[in-house]
Design a protein around this motif. Sequence first.
Motif, PDB file in Angstrom:
ATOM      1  N   ALA A 109      19.117  13.846  33.488  1.00  0.00           N
ATOM      2  CA  ALA A 109      17.681  13.837  32.508  1.00  0.00           C
ATOM      3  C   ALA A 109      18.234  12.672  31.343  1.00  0.00           C
ATOM      4  O   ALA A 109      17.249  12.994  31.063  1.00  0.00           O
ATOM      5  CB  ALA A 109      17.777  15.274  33.016  1.00  0.00           C
ATOM      6  N   GLU A 110      19.708  12.871  31.300  1.00  0.00           N
ATOM      7  CA  GLU A 110      19.857  11.172  29.980  1.00  0.00           C
ATOM      8  C   GLU A 110      18.944  10.280  30.291  1.00  0.00           C
ATOM      9  O   GLU A 110      18.970   9.604  31.588  1.00  0.00           O
ATOM     10  CB  GLU A 110      20.956  11.156  29.970  1.00  0.00           C
ATOM     11  CG  GLU A 110      22.259  12.251  29.879  1.00  0.00           C
ATOM     12  CD  GLU A 110      23.301  12.222  29.987  1.00  0.00           C
ATOM     13  OE1 GLU A 110      24.351  10.496  29.964  1.00  0.00           O
ATOM     14  OE2 GLU A 110      24.570  12.794  29.601  1.00  0.00           O
ATOM     15  N   PRO A 111      18.889   9.589  29.469  1.00  0.00           N
ATOM     16  CA  PRO A 111      17.425   8.400  29.615  1.00  0.00           C
ATOM     17  C   PRO A 111      18.525   7.415  29.902  1.00  0.00           C
ATOM     18  O   PRO A 111      19.977   7.104  29.401  1.00  0.00           O
ATOM     19  CB  PRO A 111      17.276   8.421  28.387  1.00  0.00           C
ATOM     20  CG  PRO A 111      18.112   9.148  27.125  1.00  0.00           C
ATOM     21  CD  PRO A 111      18.715  10.194  28.116  1.00  0.00           C
ATOM     22  N   GLN A 166       9.513  20.692  30.725  1.00  0.00           N
ATOM     23  CA  GLN A 166      10.673  19.791  29.990  1.00  0.00           C
ATOM     24  C   GLN A 166      11.645  21.343  29.624  1.00  0.00           C
ATOM     25  O   GLN A 166      12.703  20.271  28.927  1.00  0.00           O
ATOM     26  CB  GLN A 166       9.304  20.157  28.510  1.00  0.00           C
ATOM     27  CG  GLN A 166       8.907  21.031  27.942  1.00  0.00           C
ATOM     28  CD  GLN A 166       7.580  21.123  28.609  1.00  0.00           C
ATOM     29  OE1 GLN A 166       7.291  21.158  29.676  1.00  0.00           O
ATOM     30  NE2 GLN A 166       7.231  22.729  28.025  1.00  0.00           N
ATOM     31  N   ARG A 186      14.491  14.414  34.307  1.00  0.00           N
ATOM     32  CA  ARG A 186      13.536  13.328  33.551  1.00  0.00           C
ATOM     33  C   ARG A 186      11.773  14.301  33.827  1.00  0.00           C
ATOM     34  O   ARG A 186      11.675  14.966  34.537  1.00  0.00           O
ATOM     35  CB  ARG A 186      13.282  11.908  34.713  1.00  0.00           C
ATOM     36  CG  ARG A 186      14.664  11.535  34.438  1.00  0.00           C
ATOM     37  CD  ARG A 186      14.483   9.767  34.982  1.00  0.00           C
ATOM     38  NE  ARG A 186      16.226   9.570  35.906  1.00  0.00           N
ATOM     39  CZ  ARG A 186      16.249   8.038  36.193  1.00  0.00           C
ATOM     40  NH1 ARG A 186      15.408   7.496  36.973  1.00  0.00           N
ATOM     41  NH2 ARG A 186      17.033   7.852  36.047  1.00  0.00           N
ATOM     42  N   THR A 187      11.516  14.277  33.033  1.00  0.00           N
ATOM     43  CA  THR A 187       9.458  14.530  32.168  1.00  0.00           C
ATOM     44  C   THR A 187       8.914  14.375  33.391  1.00  0.00           C
ATOM     45  O   THR A 187       8.608  15.791  34.412  1.00  0.00           O
ATOM     46  CB  THR A 187       8.977  13.728  30.897  1.00  0.00           C
ATOM     47  OG1 THR A 187       9.850  13.779  29.551  1.00  0.00           O
ATOM     48  CG2 THR A 187       8.071  14.810  30.406  1.00  0.00           C
ATOM     49  N   GLU A 188       9.276  12.876  33.990  1.00  0.00           N
ATOM     50  CA  GLU A 188       8.175  13.265  35.221  1.00  0.00           C
ATOM     51  C   GLU A 188       8.342  13.659  36.267  1.00  0.00           C
ATOM     52  O   GLU A 188       7.937  14.396  37.302  1.00  0.00           O
ATOM     53  CB  GLU A 188       7.967  11.830  35.859  1.00  0.00           C
ATOM     54  CG  GLU A 188       6.725  10.582  34.741  1.00  0.00           C
ATOM     55  CD  GLU A 188       8.054  10.069  33.785  1.00  0.00           C
ATOM     56  OE1 GLU A 188       9.083  10.823  33.405  1.00  0.00           O
ATOM     57  OE2 GLU A 188       7.456  10.005  32.382  1.00  0.00           O
ATOM     58  N   ASP A 189       9.860  13.963  36.504  1.00  0.00           N
ATOM     59  CA  ASP A 189      10.488  14.705  37.873  1.00  0.00           C
ATOM     60  C   ASP A 189      10.014  15.902  37.933  1.00  0.00           C
ATOM     61  O   ASP A 189       9.803  16.166  38.206  1.00  0.00           O
ATOM     62  CB  ASP A 189      11.973  13.409  38.090  1.00  0.00           C
ATOM     63  CG  ASP A 189      11.888  12.284  38.705  1.00  0.00           C
ATOM     64  OD1 ASP A 189      10.973  11.949  38.990  1.00  0.00           O
ATOM     65  OD2 ASP A 189      13.173  11.672  38.386  1.00  0.00           O
TER      66      ASP A 189
END
Length: 1453
Positions: A641-643, A695, A700-703
Amino acid sequence: MLSRPKPGESEADLLRFQNEFLSVKASPAVKIVKKADKRKGDAGSGDDGRPPLQHDRDVVMLDDFPDEPPPLTPGPPKKSRFKGTRVHFEEDPGERLDRADQHITAVFNKIIERDTSSVRVTTPVFTGGPFPTVFHRSEIKHEAKSAPGRKSIFAQKIAAKRAAEVTQISVTVDCDATEQMNAEEAVLEGAPHPEPLRTPFCVDEDKSFGSLSSGCPRIVTGEGLRSLSGEQEAQNIHKENLERLKSMSKEQILQEQKQLLAQLDPNLLAFLKSRHSTTTTKGGEEKMEHEKPWKSMHSAAQPAPQQEKGEILKANLSQESIIEEDPDTEKSLRTEISTKMNVTDDDLPVKPQKEWLHMDSVEFEKLEWMKDLPQPRQKKTKKGMQARFSLKGELIPPDKDLPTHLGLHHHGEEAERAGYSLQELFHLSRSQVIQQRTLALQVLACVVQKAKAGEFATLLKGSILQVLLDAGFLFLLRFSIDDSVDNVIAAAIHALHALLVSPEDEEYLDKTFSWYQGMTFHPFTPNKEEEKEDDDEEEDNELKSTQKTAGRKSKDENKPDPEVARYDVVKGLLKTKILHRIRYLLEVMQPVPLVVLEILDILTYITRHSIEACSQVLNCPRLIETVVREFLPTQWSSRVAEPGQLLTSLHGVPCATAMKLIRVLASGGRNGAARLLNKFEMKSRLSRFIAEEPQDLPLRTEDAIRINTEAFRLWAVAAGYGQACDLYRDLYPVLMRVIPSLSQLASDFLIKKSTFELSVQRAVAVMTLLTQVTQTAGCRAELQAKLRRSDPEDGDLIPPPPITWSQVSGFRPIAESVLKQCLNDISHLGTWQALQPLNAACMLYLGVYYSNCSQQPSVNAVDCLEEVEHLSSLVLLPLLSQPAMQTLWEMLRPCSAVCNPLSCSLAPESLPSIISLSCIGGKPPMSLLGSKSPFPFLTALLVLVNNITHIHKGLVNKYAAIFDEKGLENYLVQCWTSGPPYLAPSSAWLLRHEYHFQFFVLALAQKMADTCPDYSQHASLHHCVAMALLSRLLPGSEHLAHELLLGLIFNPKLIPEGKTGGPVAADFSDLLNLGSKAKPVQPGSAAVLSSLPSRGALLEDAFSHLPLIQSCYRSHFVYLEPALVRSRNLYQGQTHLVQSMLLPEVKGPILPSDWPFFPLISLYNKVTSTESQWAVLPSLPVDLVNTVTLTLQWALLLETWRARVLQGISAAARLARLMCIFLTGSNLFLEGPVHYYTAALLSLYCQSKVLDSLNLDAALPGLASFYDLYINLLEQFESVSFGDSLFGIFVLLPLQRRFSVQLRMAVFGEHVGTLRALGVPLQQFPLPLEKYLSPPEDNLSLLRQYFQTLVTGILQQKRCPVLYVVAVGHINSFIFSQDSTTQEVDAVRKNMLQKTWLLADEVLKQHLLYYKLPNKDRPVGFDLYEELPAIRMKYLCTMTKKEHRGNSPVPDS
């Protein structure tokens, strides 16, 4: 004399006869001798000199018969035409020799040794050393000229060394020969040659047989004979040939040459040409070598330079290339010689330097590849060229010149053109170099993607995908997937993904998931064309379907994989065990994330194929376990989840694509869904991904939103089977938290634009889940009641779901508040369009809720009605008055798939073996799936309105304003007036959603018809739409068809013509002669009839029997009962009975297009297929007569008041259906009601508009050919017609001149007896006679039959007045025709005229000679000349050779 043996005598008698014969010592009738064996010497002695035994071999010698056969002249050996094409097996040479050569003398016989006295013998050069001198190629200064072909430098040096040795030994002989040859050349060059002799052999004609200027023969050389005699004989033959040629002219030489070429064998001719070309080349080279010193000494006598000589040779070679059989050899020869002669240092691609090793002798042919490529063709041509593609799959134009550093010129064919052809890519894909295999597969994948996008549609001929599949592209990919290299596997998976999967298709399928009945979909199974099997119909249709499926499965298993893949790619892949390979890739090899996602997409596509494919995916060992364990884990690292974190492996990370695969698998059947939930522990996965907000998931947000959405969809599918209901209780707090938050989406439209669309899809999936759970809870009361009423001895009963109505009813107020909040933004166009899917989902939920609420015993009916009134007054009725709603109604027609067939047309590269929804590139906004489509929202609105009005009848009138919308009315008019849409996988699923909208419009119209007095103005329109919709509904919608038959099709309130003067208008039309010109049945018919009723009276009777007509058709559609039950369970929300979300295959509409005539066809098939005894019974069963009568009543009603609805049925098909009445039973057509309605329908079909559209040559549904049906009709007419005029009109109608002559030949040929009973009066015949007489008949056989039946009295005016007029008219036109024609026709015409003049029957004679024009008002049916026209009289006198006696016609009889 000894007696011969007689019958009955035993072996003892035969022995006795033998003893008597031997005792008499008489001479035998035959003599037995031993035939000599040529291999063993004389016949009188054996191998050891002993005399041969008689019992070794017996030969019968007859008296007066020669021992040797007479000499016969052998005929020419027969040559088999097929001997060369037979299969020849390899045979052991030893066995063949043993069989053919049986003695040593057969081999060593007549051996003649070759004369070697003149062969030169070269001895090695003696040296002074103990060993031969070591040879080094640098010692040879001059190279020998090589023969045609390429030789290395070392080979050329060896040849030069040997030539030098031969020259050293025989130098004296060579010098003498050179002097003699030079002298001969001087003489030949100085002597003038006649032009006629030189031209055909040296320039224009074939040069394979020598030349007059040659001093020695080239074909006959005398080789093999003694040196002196052989050469002398060959020289004598050559001189004779030269003298013969000099004495001939040019024309004679050309003629003899053509004759010789025609007689020679082509193979021999090719051999001689190749021999001559080789000799010419060698001779030219040798001559040039000898001419070099001679030309330097005699430059004045021979001024022509050597370069000009080379050009002449080059020209000669170019001319010979036209004749040569092998162009490649000639091309290489020409290139080599021209290169050696004309190439200079300036033409070389590199300049040889002195310090370069081994470049003292330049090999030009090895430097060819270093030259610059020729320029590509610049001019466009109509000739097709091979398609070449770049490394990105782009088509390269043939005239485009690209630089070579791009790597697009590494191919042999068409070296100047950039790009690679499909053949070269196929070849490269099987290379041993890994990079080449990978590159080829990547380029092929790009080509497939661009082809499916339609980029090559206008540039290439045919379908490039079909070409690839026919070439074995599918199995090339399958082999590549079995590779051991990761890059090759990844490229193969990518190519297979490009071939099968369309991301746009999956996107739109996900979009329609929450539409009305959107969870169900048609399987991606191609409609393969199989051989038709004549199976007997079985009463149990379900058993028949099961047996057919099993038989098809076993049939496919016996076929090879390529044959199966030819019509079904997915089935062909499954036969190659691709699922096991995919499991190995996912479990063991663990490819990169992109390959994993493509593999999951491929599995999803395979799962959509059929229920069998779903079963194979589920049963594949460890496949689903691997997917669930690796890509749907309950625990994973939070680093994903890290950008900016780049995933190097997708294993161990949750994936929305994997959840979607499980959801599509669950759609295949309730058993598979139960296995997924329980065996593969999907319940725990659902809880894991639903319990937390997106959230909060470590993704990731979309995933996170995607996997949460897919989890809700999977739960909705399980709830659609009544499963996973225990999760509802566990996750109830989650739902109570999620659903109220949906009202906040409108405020997020501007804040979270990047994830807004994903959030809307998640909200829609939540409402879809709530809808399915509500349907499941609504079935609890019914199941509990059945369980209480059941006995203990009853079979297994379905237990009620663990959800009560009270547990789901609490979400109704929340859903209403969400709907109100979303509808408040209707004035904001962007927000309104973005939230339309959520509004539609909320309306579908409310519609399901109220439809089940009224059936719950625990719900107060009054409270339910108050809630409905509250919803109508506060939400729905204000919504209908909004301007945005008017815009939606107006958008129906532009976005309709029925009104705009091109919107759902096939993609440019659609293949029948690969099902695609043709969504590549996306759908335009103004389409059924577009962003501006009003269908999903309006369908949900009508579902809710129909359910509300079903509960509260008093609210029906409040929604009458819906039918006043102009946009809706225009849409409905366009729907039923347009033709039936084209059915394909890309259109079937779209049409199904549009048909849902039309059905709910009609369902609301049915309620309006029962309550609203002003509804009649829309009744006819809605009935036409209902008729059109019934004939278009697709498999899976049998419940809708059943509802249409029950409430709309036969509803008298939707047919206002029956009460508002429709019958009177029909009678008035007949009186004005607008509908029909004559009544086709006269009072004296075989049927005992009183007075024929008018069409208006028949229509009134039919309108009053609409309930009976409805029951008649329902009884004949009973064969659809199993499909109806499955469809009803889906549409009524009986989740505990739903077996699968997969709909049946689409092979056509549910009902045939000619369903109004279906009872007639059904009865005809039943009577003709079963050995019924109805034909011999004195009376027919009452049910049969009533069924036929009701069917004819409905057909007459439709033909009169709904004629445009039947435009989809051709006039020929309607006529053929009516003919079934006469073929069903012996006297069915004589029954009064049947006779009345058949005559009324026939009068409509005899109108000029219908007759002009009648085409009996076209293919008719359900008929092999109209001719066969007509033959059966003739046989039936001869048997049971009783001279009925109605039956006779049906027989006469297909005999019009413009129809096939075979029909008329059948009547006047095999069924000539029909003419004795076709007594239809001319005044009652409804068709004009001109249709039978124009144009004049030109078939001689038919004209002879016309004349024969007239002369013999078979065809008479009293018995068959119609055909009598036809035959007389055609015979008269034929015998007096003076048009130029063939000799045969002219002879027949004169003969027939002479026979007509000699007829004894004066009446027939006068009719044939004095016929003028057809006229039904005359007793004979035609007018007669009072006097023949002058031209006819003159022609008649010429043909008959006598004066015409009596010009007055015979009075009409």
